[in-house]
Design an enzyme around this catalytic site. Structure first.
Site, PDB file in Angstrom:
ATOM      1  N   PRO A 138       5.085 -16.079  16.640  1.00 26.57           N
ATOM      2  CG  PRO A 138       5.449 -17.401  14.753  1.00 26.57           C
ATOM      3  CD  PRO A 138       4.705 -16.183  15.232  1.00 26.57           C
ATOM      4  CG  PHE A 139      10.692 -17.091  17.210  1.00 32.20           C
ATOM      5  CD1 PHE A 139      11.303 -18.247  17.676  1.00 32.20           C
ATOM      6  CD2 PHE A 139      10.320 -17.021  15.873  1.00 32.20           C
ATOM      7  CE1 PHE A 139      11.546 -19.308  16.828  1.00 32.20           C
ATOM      8  CE2 PHE A 139      10.569 -18.081  15.018  1.00 32.20           C
ATOM      9  CZ  PHE A 139      11.184 -19.235  15.499  1.00 32.20           C
ATOM     10  NE  ARG A 140       7.329 -14.293  25.673  1.00 24.88           N
ATOM     11  CZ  ARG A 140       6.054 -14.439  26.062  1.00 24.88           C
ATOM     12  NH1 ARG A 140       5.381 -15.501  25.708  1.00 24.88           N
ATOM     13  NH2 ARG A 140       5.468 -13.520  26.800  1.00 24.88           N
ATOM     14  CG  LEU A 141       9.712 -11.789  17.611  1.00 26.07           C
ATOM     15  CD1 LEU A 141      10.456 -12.036  16.308  1.00 26.07           C
ATOM     16  CD2 LEU A 141      10.391 -10.694  18.435  1.00 26.07           C
TER      17      LEU A 141
END
Length: 192
Positions: free
Chosen positions: A169-172
C-alpha cells in the site's frame, strides 16, 4: 520472504501458476546488441535450479547471436495478478548437449519440426515459405525420430543478482535483493 532466492522463486512461481491465466513462466529477456543497445523480448522459462534459469532458442536468432557474442543477460518476471515481479541479472552459459537433447525430446513433434523449419529472426517471404519448410521437414523425418538441430539449444542465466519486488500500500513496496557470496547469499532490503 524466505532467506534463499531459489526457494522463494519456487514459492512465487507456484502461486503464479495458480493465478496467471497464460504462461506464468513468461519472462522478459534483455540482451545487448554488438553496438551496446539493449534488446528485450518475451521467452518462456523452461528450468530453474541452483545453477540458474534456463530457456531454449535458435542460436542463429537475434537473441542467440547476441548472447553468444556477449554472454550476459537480464530477466524480468511480472505477475500482474499477484502484483509481484522478480528481476535476475547475470552471466550466461550454453546448457549441456544432454540437457538440450532431453528438453528437445520432450517437445511436441510439431515444435521439433518447427525448430528445423524456422529461420528465426530472418526475413520471411510469406507465410507459405514457412509452411513449405514445415511440410518438407515433416516428409524428411516421416514417422522417425527428429534429432535436435545443431543450431538449437539452451542458455542458462547464472545470477549475480536476484531482486524480488512485492506491491505494498501507498507505493511503499517491498524489495529484497540477493547476491551470491561464499557459501550462500547476501540479502539486502532496499527502499521502494
Amino acid at each position: 520472504m524466505a532467506d534463499e532466492p531459489y526457494a522463494l522463486f519456487a514459492d512465487w512461481m507456484a502461486e503464479a501458476t495458480k493465478s496467471e491465466p497464460n504462461d506464468p513462466n513468461a519472462m522478459c529477456l534483455a540482451t545487448c546488441t554488438p553496438e551496446g543497445r539493449p534488446s528485450a523480448r518475451m521467452v518462456l522459462l523452461k528450468g530453474v535450479d541452483e545453477r540458474g534459469f534456463v530457456f531454449y532458442t535458435n542460436f542463429e536468432s537475434r537473441k542467440g547471436t547476441q548472447l553468444l557474442a556477449n554472454p550476459f543477460a537480464a530477466l524480468c518476471f511480472h505477475w500482474k495478478s499477484l502484483r509481484r515481479s522478480i528481476r535476475v541479472e547475470g552471466a550466461v552459459e550454453v546448457v549441456s548437449d544432454a540437457e538440450a537433447d532431453e528438453y528437445y525430446a520432450s517437445r511436441p513433434r510439431g515444435s521439433r519440426i518447427g525448430a528445423w523449419a524456422s529461420q528465426q529472426s530472418r526475413p520471411l517471404e510469406g507465410r507459405w515459405a514457412l509452411e513449405k519448410a514445415v511440410a518438407e521437414y515433416t516428409v524428411k523425418f516421416g514417422l522417425g525420430e527428429i534429432p535436435r538441430p545443431p543450431h538449437w539449444s539452451g542458455f542458462r542465466i547464472i545470477p549475480d543478482r536476484i531482486e524480488f519486488w512485492r506491491d505494498m500500500p501507498f507505493r511503499l513496496h517491498e524489495r529484497r535483493v540477493f547476491t551470491p557470496v561464499e557459501n550462500g547469499w547476501a540479502i539486502e532490503t532496499q527502499y521502494p
